[in-house]
Design a protein around this motif. Structure first.
Motif, PDB file in Angstrom:
ATOM      1  N   ASN A   1     -73.388  96.347  23.273  1.00 36.62           N
ATOM      2  CA  ASN A   1     -72.792  97.322  22.349  1.00 36.62           C
ATOM      3  C   ASN A   1     -73.854  98.038  21.532  1.00 36.62           C
ATOM      4  OD1 ASN A   1     -70.147  96.827  23.131  1.00 36.62           O
ATOM      5  ND2 ASN A   1     -69.818  95.227  21.595  1.00 36.62           N
TER       6      ASN A   1
ATOM      7  N   GLU B   1     -75.481 100.580  23.884  1.00 39.31           N
ATOM      8  CA  GLU B   1     -74.590 101.709  24.165  1.00 39.31           C
ATOM      9  C   GLU B   1     -74.439 102.631  22.955  1.00 39.31           C
ATOM     10  OE1 GLU B   1     -71.007  99.880  25.515  1.00 39.31           O
ATOM     11  OE2 GLU B   1     -71.723  99.650  27.590  1.00 39.31           O
ATOM     12  N   SER B   2     -74.496 102.073  21.754  1.00 39.57           N
ATOM     13  CA  SER B   2     -74.331 102.882  20.546  1.00 39.57           C
ATOM     14  C   SER B   2     -75.514 103.816  20.308  1.00 39.57           C
ATOM     15  CB  SER B   2     -74.144 101.980  19.324  1.00 39.57           C
ATOM     16  OG  SER B   2     -75.345 101.296  19.003  1.00 39.57           O
TER      17      SER B   2
ATOM     18  N   ASN C   1     -76.682 105.758  22.556  1.00 41.31           N
ATOM     19  CA  ASN C   1     -76.413 106.954  23.379  1.00 41.31           C
ATOM     20  C   ASN C   1     -77.635 107.377  24.203  1.00 41.31           C
ATOM     21  OD1 ASN C   1     -73.707 107.315  22.453  1.00 41.31           O
ATOM     22  ND2 ASN C   1     -74.532 108.171  20.550  1.00 41.31           N
TER      23      ASN C   1
ATOM     24  N   SER D   1     -79.624 108.059  27.657  1.00 36.54           N
ATOM     25  CA  SER D   1     -79.279 108.440  29.022  1.00 36.54           C
ATOM     26  C   SER D   1     -80.074 107.595  30.010  1.00 36.54           C
ATOM     27  CB  SER D   1     -79.591 109.923  29.251  1.00 36.54           C
ATOM     28  OG  SER D   1     -80.967 110.176  29.040  1.00 36.54           O
TER      29      SER D   1
ATOM     30  N   ASN E   1     -82.001  98.196  16.395  1.00 34.02           N
ATOM     31  CA  ASN E   1     -82.416  99.589  16.608  1.00 34.02           C
ATOM     32  C   ASN E   1     -83.893  99.791  16.302  1.00 34.02           C
ATOM     33  OD1 ASN E   1     -79.808 100.132  17.287  1.00 34.02           O
ATOM     34  ND2 ASN E   1     -79.345 101.419  15.526  1.00 34.02           N
TER      35      ASN E   1
END
Length: 235
Positions: free
Chosen positions: A19, A22-23, A25, A27, A111
């Motif tokens: 998660n 995916e958060s 974003n 590519s 992050n």
């Protein structure tokens, strides 16, 4: 493409890391989950990964043992350990791990670490590209030139002229097709008939590119000027 493996014997922890990824974003990211060290080791030969998030305390093989097995076959992969105990940090770093995250893992700490991982991946790929070679056949023989030696490429009819610091080689080929094979994070088309190695560029003046060691100059056409300017600034 960034290939990521997440290995924790608690599925809720795997889902948490997925998660977080995916958060962001991003590519072109592929993630795969494993719930045991044995499963990760058994299937590692089928597809290698760029990054592994690996729990230390697991049933069966623990993360340290898994890391040792993976390091025997892959010294490139970025290992990040997940643990609730700081006591394992020394063992983790002895396996040339990139970092470790203490549970419970927060989105902010993840992050921050992932940004550093992205930088390291760029460094690894830049080094790999530096050591790669371009093979081509001239009239007399077959040559191999390392990417880092190439200054620029010029289209000349049905031929391509490849320029290094000391030599120029010409061979039959399509510049368009060749650029599809070369790493686009290094080689940049600046004109219908020219492409440059960005690591060799000294500056761009109005409508031409100058290099760091050779006096040759390459034109920049109006069609490519905006793209070239943006890419060189970023680079």
């Amino acid at each position: 493409m960034i290939r990521i493996a997440v290995c924790d014997d608690e599925q809720i922890q795997n889902d948490l890391i997925i998660n977080f990824i995916e958060s962001m974003n991003l590519s072109e990211v592929i993630c795969k989950c494993f719930t045991s060290g044995e499963e990760l080791c058994d299937k590692y030969g089928e597809s290698k990964f760029d990054v592994i998030f690996l729990d230390i305390v697991m049933k069966g093989l623990n993360g340290i043992e898994v890391g040792k097995r993976i390091r025997e076959i892959d010294d490139r992969v970025i290992l990040v350990y997940l643990t609730g105990f700081a006591d394992f940090a020394l063992e983790a770093f002895e396996l040339n791990s990139f970092h470790y995250l203490i549970k419970p893992i927060t989105k902010n700490s993840f992050n921050n670490l992932f940004e550093k991982i992205l930088v390291r991946l760029e460094e690894i790929r830049a080094l790999e590209n530096k050591n790669k070679v371009l093979s081509f056949k001239t009239k007399d023989c077959i040559f191999q030139v390392r990417y880092e030696e190439i200054y620029y490429l010029e289209k000349n009819g049905r031929k391509i002229i490849l320029y290094t610091e000391d030599n120029a080689y010409d061979f039959y080929g399509s510049l368009k097709k060749l650029l599809l094979e070369l790493p686009q994070d290094i080689f940049l088309q600046c004109h219908q008939g020219y492409a440059v190695n960005m690591t060799k560029v000294r500056e761009m003046e109005v409508d031409e590119i100058q290099f760091i060691k050779i006096k040759n100059k390459v034109p920049v056409s109006r069609r490519y000027k905006c793209k070239v300017t943006d890419r060189l600034k970023t680079y």
